[in-house]
Design a protein around this motif. Structure first.
Motif, mmCIF file in Angstrom:
data_model
loop_
_atom_site.group_PDB
_atom_site.id
_atom_site.type_symbol
_atom_site.label_atom_id
_atom_site.label_comp_id
_atom_site.label_asym_id
_atom_site.label_seq_id
_atom_site.Cartn_x
_atom_site.Cartn_y
_atom_site.Cartn_z
ATOM 1 N N GLY A 111 33.873 -20.894 -56.577
ATOM 2 C CA GLY A 111 34.218 -19.536 -56.504
ATOM 3 C C GLY A 111 33.405 -19.142 -57.774
ATOM 4 O O GLY A 111 33.346 -19.968 -58.648
ATOM 5 N N GLN A 112 32.890 -18.259 -57.994
ATOM 6 C CA GLN A 112 32.126 -17.450 -59.637
ATOM 7 C C GLN A 112 32.859 -17.676 -60.888
ATOM 8 O O GLN A 112 32.489 -18.327 -61.711
ATOM 9 C CB GLN A 112 31.681 -16.482 -59.233
ATOM 10 N N ARG A 113 34.225 -17.401 -61.014
ATOM 11 C CA ARG A 113 35.492 -17.129 -61.663
ATOM 12 C C ARG A 113 35.093 -18.745 -62.379
ATOM 13 O O ARG A 113 34.769 -19.463 -63.408
ATOM 14 C CB ARG A 113 36.316 -16.649 -61.435
ATOM 15 N N ARG A 114 35.473 -20.147 -61.936
ATOM 16 C CA ARG A 114 35.546 -20.680 -62.120
ATOM 17 C C ARG A 114 34.270 -21.786 -62.340
ATOM 18 O O ARG A 114 34.851 -21.924 -63.622
ATOM 19 C CB ARG A 114 36.686 -21.695 -61.219
ATOM 20 N N VAL A 115 33.145 -21.643 -62.478
ATOM 21 C CA VAL A 115 32.806 -22.051 -62.504
ATOM 22 C C VAL A 115 31.223 -21.002 -63.532
ATOM 23 O O VAL A 115 31.263 -21.957 -64.338
ATOM 24 C CB VAL A 115 31.219 -22.069 -62.063
ATOM 25 N N LEU A 116 31.331 -19.972 -63.248
ATOM 26 C CA LEU A 116 30.141 -19.474 -64.103
ATOM 27 C C LEU A 116 31.316 -18.752 -66.161
ATOM 28 O O LEU A 116 30.439 -19.669 -66.823
ATOM 29 C CB LEU A 116 30.718 -17.713 -64.333
ATOM 30 N N ARG A 117 32.428 -19.133 -65.947
ATOM 31 C CA ARG A 117 33.052 -18.985 -67.186
ATOM 32 C C ARG A 117 32.545 -20.447 -68.123
ATOM 33 O O ARG A 117 32.165 -20.749 -68.989
ATOM 34 C CB ARG A 117 34.879 -18.681 -67.333
ATOM 35 N N PRO A 118 33.207 -21.236 -67.757
ATOM 36 C CA PRO A 118 32.407 -23.189 -68.822
ATOM 37 C C PRO A 118 30.950 -22.935 -68.716
ATOM 38 O O PRO A 118 30.994 -23.447 -69.705
ATOM 39 C CB PRO A 118 33.516 -24.061 -67.864
ATOM 40 N N ALA A 119 30.352 -22.718 -67.597
ATOM 41 C CA ALA A 119 28.821 -23.021 -68.103
ATOM 42 C C ALA A 119 28.722 -22.334 -69.024
ATOM 43 O O ALA A 119 27.480 -22.643 -69.251
ATOM 44 C CB ALA A 119 28.015 -22.720 -66.577
ATOM 45 N N THR A 120 28.828 -20.810 -69.377
ATOM 46 C CA THR A 120 28.395 -20.149 -70.016
ATOM 47 C C THR A 120 28.928 -20.603 -71.133
ATOM 48 O O THR A 120 28.133 -20.213 -72.126
ATOM 49 C CB THR A 120 29.062 -18.247 -69.577
ATOM 50 N N LEU A 121 30.081 -20.984 -71.963
ATOM 51 C CA LEU A 121 30.645 -21.658 -73.083
ATOM 52 C C LEU A 121 29.385 -22.626 -73.923
ATOM 53 O O LEU A 121 29.554 -22.778 -74.701
ATOM 54 C CB LEU A 121 32.364 -22.077 -72.609
ATOM 55 N N VAL A 122 29.307 -23.333 -72.674
ATOM 56 C CA VAL A 122 28.160 -24.633 -73.072
ATOM 57 C C VAL A 122 27.249 -23.840 -73.609
ATOM 58 O O VAL A 122 26.547 -24.198 -74.370
ATOM 59 C CB VAL A 122 28.077 -25.622 -71.648
ATOM 60 N N ALA A 123 26.676 -23.136 -72.732
ATOM 61 C CA ALA A 123 25.263 -22.551 -73.202
ATOM 62 C C ALA A 123 25.694 -22.035 -74.583
ATOM 63 O O ALA A 123 24.879 -21.325 -75.743
ATOM 64 C CB ALA A 123 24.359 -21.309 -71.661
#
Length: 439
Positions: free
Chosen positions: A75-87
């Motif tokens: 799902g988008q919520r579970r993956v996008l937020r951690p990936a964005t934090l890395v960036a």
């Protein structure tokens, strides 16, 4: 707004997630050029600036499909937020590192980390597909999102370069990071329109790139990306030779403007016939539109040539997204869309590098030979793989959609290629009760 576009936003939540996608996609056109501007201003080292930008592009090309694959699964919520934090963490280190002159390796690590930025364009298109799959409105939705992409490329570089040159060097990348954080947070807070995840097991766990049709699209768009990368670099060099380097951004904006207008009009038309044929004609049009660049002698004629060349870009991209939806299983749709973006990113990096060397050796006019050759390569790859594009997938993979071939054939009439023949209405109904478009 024309009525077909107004009708898109009748779906609850559609306007909100599309707006969030616009905000979150601004860094796509701002971060790379912002890093180049920042580093060149702080250090005067254009070689370092270009290398960092290339590192960011290649990192995004490698990480993007993997992030999107996780999105399809969880799902988008579970993956996008951690990936964005890395960036964002990488960007937060890059800015002071550049300002205080930290070692170059720190800058390269940070640039690679920023490559974890998710492909927001693929996320938004996946939401449209979940709402309007197998309806004519999906074509209009893809057209609208292509227009949004072009708007980002028109205004993003102007914002990034303008802030970094008139305020302080780090302002462009800083604003890009703010756009990214706001866009992802806004999008992932909208749970109602988020496509359902498709956890994978067994044979459903492979990469979307295993689809033969997607391989053709990615290969072709790697060559197409080389067109974009070369045109950007050579246009800046040509404007510099003409004594008007500052006008390069305005001239390039006409390229995106032509694409934007064509995308708007393309979304209003309903097409009959095979989409792969339209796609291949679009690739040919993009290749042919590069030839006039070899004949331009001044900036006004270059501006006209760029505007006309842009007319074929958005329609080809729109048709490509429709083909991905046909050739990639539903459980891997976001990953499939991101693979095409990856092909483009790799092509952009290659086209920028090759055209720069040609310019150094023979001048800007000769540099326009690079997009001409790239266009010819794109046509050749598309022609060689054309037959694969005429065979869309006939099943969708997901957690509860693993059926044997015998079960899938039950109640369906198929051709020798395994395609489902629809009923007279133009759509066939599969065993899950879902309508599926005719290839």
């Amino acid at each position: 707004m024309p009525s077909p576009y107004r009708a898109l936003f009748a779906a609850p939540g559609s306007a909100a997630f599309s707006a969030a996608g616009l905000v979150g996609r601004m860094p796509l056109s701002m971060m790379g050029i912002g890093i180049v501007t920042m580093i060149s201003q702080l250090t005067g080292r254009y070689g370092l600036a270009g290398a960092l930008s290339a590192t960011l592009a290649l990192s995004a090309a490698l990480l993007g499909p993997q992030i999107s694959r996780l999105v399809d699964q969880y799902g988008q919520r579970r993956v996008l937020r951690p990936a964005t934090l890395v960036a964002l963490a990488a960007a937060a280190v890059l800015l002071p590192a550049a300002h205080h002159g930290w070692p170059d390796w720190v800058l390269f690590v940070c640039a690679a980390g920023i490559g974890a930025v998710p492909s927001l364009g693929a996320m938004i298109r996946a939401r449209w597909a979940a709402i309007y799959r197998d309806t004519p409105r999906l074509h209009t939705a893809y057209s609208f999102e292509s227009v949004v992409d072009e708007l980002c490329f028109i205004f993003g570089p102007i914002l990034s370069i303008g802030l970094s040159t008139r305020w302080f060097p780090e302002a462009g990348p800083l604003l890009a990071a703010c756009f990214l954080a706001a866009g992802v947070l806004w999008l992932t807070s909208q749970r109602a329109t988020e496509p359902p995840p498709h956890p994978r097991a067994g044979r459903g766990g492979g990469s979307a790139l295993r689809a033969p049709g997607l391989q053709v699209l990615v290969g072709t768009f790697a060559a197409t990306g080389a067109i974009f990368g070369a045109v950007d670099v050579v246009t800046v060099a040509f404007a510099d030779e003409q004594g008007h380097k500052g006008a390069a951004s305005l001239v390039l904006a006409l390229y995106a403007t032509g694409s934007c207008l064509a995308g708007l009009l393309f979304g209003l038309v309903r097409f009959a016939g095979a989409p792969e044929r339209r796609w291949f004609l679009g690739i040919c049009a993009m290749a042919v539109s590069m030839i006039p660049f070899l004949l331009v002698g001044n900036l006004p004629s270059l501006a006209v040539a760029l505007f006309l060349a842009g007319l074929s870009v958005a329609p080809t991209m729109i048709t490509t997204m429709g083909l991905i939806e046909q050739h990639v299983p539903r459980a891997k749709l976001t990953e499939g869309m991101t693979w095409v973006s990856t092909g483009l990113a790799v092509g952009v990096a290659l086209g920028s590098s090759v055209s720069g060397r040609v310019i150094d050796a023979s001048g800007a006019r000769a540099g326009y030979g690079v997009p001409v050759v790239s266009g010819a390569v794109a046509v050749a790859v598309g022609l060689l793989g054309y037959r694969r594009l005429s065979r869309p997938v006939t099943r969708r993979e997901g957690l509860h959609e693993h059926h044997s071939e015998r079960e899938q054939r039950h109640g369906e009439r198929r051709t020798g290629l395994g395609e489902v023949r629809p009923e007279a209405a133009g759509y066939g109904e599969d065993r899950d009760g879902e309508n599926r478009p005719v290839a």
